[in-house]
Design a protein around this motif. Structure first.
Motif, PDB file in Angstrom:
ATOM      1  N   ALA A  24       0.822  -1.188  -0.124  1.00  0.00           N
ATOM      2  CA  ALA A  24       0.138  -0.144   0.072  1.00  0.00           C
ATOM      3  C   ALA A  24       0.667   1.128   0.014  1.00  0.00           C
ATOM      4  N   GLN A  25       0.520   2.205  -0.620  1.00  0.00           N
ATOM      5  CA  GLN A  25       1.160   3.474  -0.532  1.00  0.00           C
ATOM      6  C   GLN A  25       0.233   4.659  -0.208  1.00  0.00           C
ATOM      7  N   ASP A  26       0.773   5.553   0.404  1.00  0.00           N
ATOM      8  CA  ASP A  26      -0.130   6.781   1.020  1.00  0.00           C
ATOM      9  C   ASP A  26      -0.146   7.805  -0.141  1.00  0.00           C
ATOM     10  N   GLU A  27       0.723   7.961  -0.963  1.00  0.00           N
ATOM     11  CA  GLU A  27       0.676   8.874  -1.925  1.00  0.00           C
ATOM     12  C   GLU A  27       0.741   8.315  -3.409  1.00  0.00           C
ATOM     13  N   PRO A  28       0.204   8.725  -4.497  1.00  0.00           N
ATOM     14  CA  PRO A  28       0.461   8.374  -5.822  1.00  0.00           C
ATOM     15  C   PRO A  28       1.923   8.969  -6.094  1.00  0.00           C
ATOM     16  N   HIS A  29       2.472   8.195  -7.140  1.00  0.00           N
ATOM     17  CA  HIS A  29       3.969   8.215  -7.684  1.00  0.00           C
ATOM     18  C   HIS A  29       3.692   8.140  -9.227  1.00  0.00           C
ATOM     19  N   PRO A  30       4.836   8.849  -9.782  1.00  0.00           N
ATOM     20  CA  PRO A  30       4.843   8.769 -11.450  1.00  0.00           C
ATOM     21  C   PRO A  30       5.446   7.453 -11.913  1.00  0.00           C
ATOM     22  N   VAL A  31       4.784   7.109 -12.975  1.00  0.00           N
ATOM     23  CA  VAL A  31       4.929   6.023 -13.492  1.00  0.00           C
ATOM     24  C   VAL A  31       5.808   6.221 -14.977  1.00  0.00           C
ATOM     25  N   VAL A  32       7.121   5.894 -14.935  1.00  0.00           N
ATOM     26  CA  VAL A  32       7.669   6.166 -16.332  1.00  0.00           C
ATOM     27  C   VAL A  32       7.712   4.983 -17.420  1.00  0.00           C
ATOM     28  N   LEU A  33       6.781   5.338 -18.261  1.00  0.00           N
ATOM     29  CA  LEU A  33       6.805   4.249 -19.416  1.00  0.00           C
ATOM     30  C   LEU A  33       7.717   3.964 -20.471  1.00  0.00           C
ATOM     31  N   PRO A  34       8.220   2.972 -20.944  1.00  0.00           N
ATOM     32  CA  PRO A  34       9.140   2.919 -21.990  1.00  0.00           C
ATOM     33  C   PRO A  34       8.808   3.594 -23.165  1.00  0.00           C
ATOM     34  N   ARG A  35       9.556   4.152 -23.943  1.00  0.00           N
ATOM     35  CA  ARG A  35       9.318   4.840 -25.403  1.00  0.00           C
ATOM     36  C   ARG A  35       8.942   3.864 -26.185  1.00  0.00           C
ATOM     37  N   GLN A  36       7.432   4.132 -26.632  1.00  0.00           N
ATOM     38  CA  GLN A  36       6.849   3.409 -27.508  1.00  0.00           C
ATOM     39  C   GLN A  36       7.750   3.403 -29.029  1.00  0.00           C
ATOM     40  N   PRO A  37       7.780   2.410 -29.798  1.00  0.00           N
ATOM     41  CA  PRO A  37       8.336   2.609 -31.222  1.00  0.00           C
ATOM     42  C   PRO A  37       7.425   3.052 -31.991  1.00  0.00           C
ATOM     43  N   LEU A  38       7.886   3.981 -32.841  1.00  0.00           N
ATOM     44  CA  LEU A  38       7.315   5.052 -33.730  1.00  0.00           C
ATOM     45  C   LEU A  38       6.178   4.223 -34.773  1.00  0.00           C
ATOM     46  N   ASN A  39       6.424   2.689 -35.005  1.00  0.00           N
ATOM     47  CA  ASN A  39       5.699   2.122 -35.833  1.00  0.00           C
ATOM     48  C   ASN A  39       4.702   1.018 -35.159  1.00  0.00           C
ATOM     49  N   ALA A  40       4.581   1.324 -33.627  1.00  0.00           N
ATOM     50  CA  ALA A  40       3.739   0.679 -33.095  1.00  0.00           C
ATOM     51  C   ALA A  40       2.115   1.134 -33.123  1.00  0.00           C
ATOM     52  N   THR A  41       1.413   0.148 -32.837  1.00  0.00           N
ATOM     53  CA  THR A  41      -0.210   0.867 -32.911  1.00  0.00           C
ATOM     54  C   THR A  41      -0.543   2.184 -32.208  1.00  0.00           C
ATOM     55  N   ALA A  42      -1.053   2.991 -33.039  1.00  0.00           N
ATOM     56  CA  ALA A  42      -1.336   4.231 -32.327  1.00  0.00           C
ATOM     57  C   ALA A  42      -2.555   4.123 -31.438  1.00  0.00           C
ATOM     58  N   SER A  43      -2.681   4.979 -30.347  1.00  0.00           N
ATOM     59  CA  SER A  43      -3.808   5.059 -29.497  1.00  0.00           C
ATOM     60  C   SER A  43      -5.052   5.843 -30.221  1.00  0.00           C
ATOM     61  N   ALA A  44      -6.170   5.859 -29.699  1.00  0.00           N
ATOM     62  CA  ALA A  44      -7.403   6.604 -30.418  1.00  0.00           C
ATOM     63  C   ALA A  44      -6.732   8.014 -30.364  1.00  0.00           C
ATOM     64  N   ALA A  45      -6.149   8.478 -29.199  1.00  0.00           N
ATOM     65  CA  ALA A  45      -5.854   9.831 -29.214  1.00  0.00           C
ATOM     66  C   ALA A  45      -4.941  10.356 -30.187  1.00  0.00           C
ATOM     67  N   THR A  46      -3.963   9.214 -30.680  1.00  0.00           N
ATOM     68  CA  THR A  46      -3.024   9.964 -31.628  1.00  0.00           C
ATOM     69  C   THR A  46      -3.277   8.862 -32.823  1.00  0.00           C
ATOM     70  N   ALA A  47      -4.342   8.759 -33.367  1.00  0.00           N
ATOM     71  CA  ALA A  47      -4.699   7.801 -34.362  1.00  0.00           C
ATOM     72  C   ALA A  47      -4.131   8.436 -35.590  1.00  0.00           C
ATOM     73  N   GLU A  48      -3.151   7.480 -36.290  1.00  0.00           N
ATOM     74  CA  GLU A  48      -2.953   7.942 -37.810  1.00  0.00           C
ATOM     75  C   GLU A  48      -3.952   7.465 -38.811  1.00  0.00           C
ATOM     76  N   PRO A  49      -4.003   8.041 -40.090  1.00  0.00           N
ATOM     77  CA  PRO A  49      -4.907   7.578 -41.031  1.00  0.00           C
ATOM     78  C   PRO A  49      -4.967   6.153 -41.027  1.00  0.00           C
ATOM     79  N   ALA A  50      -5.799   5.575 -41.342  1.00  0.00           N
ATOM     80  CA  ALA A  50      -6.021   3.963 -41.458  1.00  0.00           C
ATOM     81  C   ALA A  50      -4.993   3.557 -42.711  1.00  0.00           C
ATOM     82  N   GLY A  51      -4.282   2.537 -42.604  1.00  0.00           N
ATOM     83  CA  GLY A  51      -3.352   2.002 -43.340  1.00  0.00           C
ATOM     84  C   GLY A  51      -1.879   2.688 -43.408  1.00  0.00           C
ATOM     85  N   GLU A  52      -1.922   3.645 -42.691  1.00  0.00           N
ATOM     86  CA  GLU A  52      -0.512   4.448 -42.575  1.00  0.00           C
ATOM     87  C   GLU A  52       0.717   3.740 -41.470  1.00  0.00           C
ATOM     88  N   VAL A  53       1.658   3.432 -41.696  1.00  0.00           N
ATOM     89  CA  VAL A  53       2.566   2.936 -41.029  1.00  0.00           C
ATOM     90  C   VAL A  53       3.964   3.998 -40.806  1.00  0.00           C
TER      91      VAL A  53
END
Length: 189
Positions: A24-53
């Motif tokens: 258990a933790q009393d306070e929230p802490h930041p989570v550092v995520l690994p850099r996602q490769p540029l050609n990985a599937t994009a999330s809905a927030a940063t969606a690329e046009p369909a079919g573009e890699v």
């Protein structure tokens, strides 16, 4: 006894759920995520046009490595990416001052099935090529190929034999190289 059983079962369930191994933790802490490769599937927030890699190519500017992104309808094979490096920058990339240290260089890449280390057969270097230009050329290849999710490192061959090449600091090695070996030559994004 049945009156005690209900609270005991509830208490047991709570104890089991709280004992999952995460403290258990009393306070929230930041989570550092690994850099996602540029050609990985994009999330809905940063969606690329369909079919573009997104395809990363490392070009050069002022004796530095610069990552640029080109888009295609399908993922490119490693050999096609190297062919694009040798061809050099597009007119739009040239307008940004980008070039290549690989012009007229013969390159052939193989990646063993199930392997993550690419072997690049490279032709003889241009006459009079200096150590910095040589390191840029090898850096372009390594940084481009290791930006892919399926290639973790690159080795070099000439006439089928292991080749000693310079890293970003000028040290010569015959071992597998990664983008980290050329960190000193890469312009920050």
């Amino acid at each position: 006894m049945t009156g005690v059983r209900g609270p005991a079962v509830t208490l047991s369930a709570l104890l089991l759920l709280s004992a999952c191994g995460v403290p258990a933790q009393d306070e929230p802490h930041p989570v550092v995520l690994p850099r996602q490769p540029l050609n990985a599937t994009a999330s809905a927030a940063t969606a690329e046009p369909a079919g573009e890699v997104a395809q990363v190519l490392c070009l050069t500017r002022d004796e530095r490595l610069v990552e640029t992104v080109r888009r295609s309808g399908v993922p490119l094979r490693p050999q096609r990416q190297l062919d694009l490096l040798v061809t050099g920058p597009t007119p739009a990339e040239q307008a940004q001052g980008l070039s290549t240290a690989l012009a007229a260089t013969a390159l052939t890449v193989t990646v063993p099935a199930g392997g993550a280390t690419a072997a690049v057969e490279i032709g003889a270097p241009e006459e009079g090529a200096g150590r910095v230009v040589e390191a840029l050329a090898y850096g372009q290849i390594v940084c481009t190929l290791t930006a892919r999710t399926d290639i973790a490192a690159v080795t070099f061959l000439r006439n089928g034999q292991p080749l000693q090449v310079p890293d970003g600091d000028g040290a010569v090695t015959g071992g597998p190289l990664t983008a980290a070996d050329y960190r000193s030559l890469i312009d920050p994004p």
